[in-house]
Design a protein around this motif. Structure first.
Motif, PDB file in Angstrom:
ATOM      1  N   GLN A  91       0.843  -1.197   0.000  1.00 19.44           N
ATOM      2  CA  GLN A  91       0.000   0.000   0.000  1.00 19.44           C
ATOM      3  C   GLN A  91       0.878   1.247   0.000  1.00 19.44           C
ATOM      4  N   LYS A  92       1.918   1.250   0.825  1.00 20.69           N
ATOM      5  CA  LYS A  92       2.855   2.369   0.920  1.00 20.69           C
ATOM      6  C   LYS A  92       3.617   2.539  -0.398  1.00 20.69           C
ATOM      7  N   LYS A  95       1.443   4.112  -3.033  1.00 15.85           N
ATOM      8  CA  LYS A  95       1.219   5.519  -2.721  1.00 15.85           C
ATOM      9  C   LYS A  95       2.450   6.357  -3.079  1.00 15.85           C
ATOM     10  N   PRO A  98       3.068   6.473  -7.531  1.00 18.41           N
ATOM     11  CA  PRO A  98       1.741   6.519  -8.158  1.00 18.41           C
ATOM     12  C   PRO A  98       1.812   6.374  -9.671  1.00 18.41           C
TER      13      PRO A  98
END
Length: 108
Positions: A91-92, A95, A98
């Motif tokens: 997830q990190k 993020k 992108p």
């Protein structure tokens, strides 16, 4: 003076292996005694759950996990799969990196 054997996470040294049978991405560290892994499972015909990334304590903070995350996300894109991002590190990674091609393949 003794010389310490230091592992640096240069891209040229990092080789990610995809073990499709065991559903994991692996980086062999220090010859092959230590391993960093990213585990996933198929949760549908075209859907994977990127579950867990693990780097041995001695190798943390050197950018190794990002190579696993990139390999996993590139796999999802290349195979045209959807991905659940159970793993907090992925997830990190998404993020911090992108890319539209990644977002298109994330199951929300």
């Amino acid at each position: 003076m003794a010389q310490a054997n230091v592992f640096e996470a240069n891209s040229s040294q990092i080789q990610v292996e995809h073990d499709k049978k065991r559903r994991q991405f692996v980086i062999r560290l220090n010859g092959s005694h230590d391993r960093a892994v990213l585990l996933y499972e198929y949760v549908g015909k075209k859907m994977v759950d990127l579950q867990h990334t693990e780097v041995p304590d001695a190798y943390r903070g050197r950018g190794i996990a990002k190579h696993l995350a990139k390999a996993a996300m590139d796999f999802v894109v290349e195979e045209d799969l959807k991905a659940h991002l159970t793993c907090w590190y992925i997830q990190k990674y998404v993020k911090e990196n992108p890319q539209p091609k990644y977002f298109e393949h994330i199951y929300q």
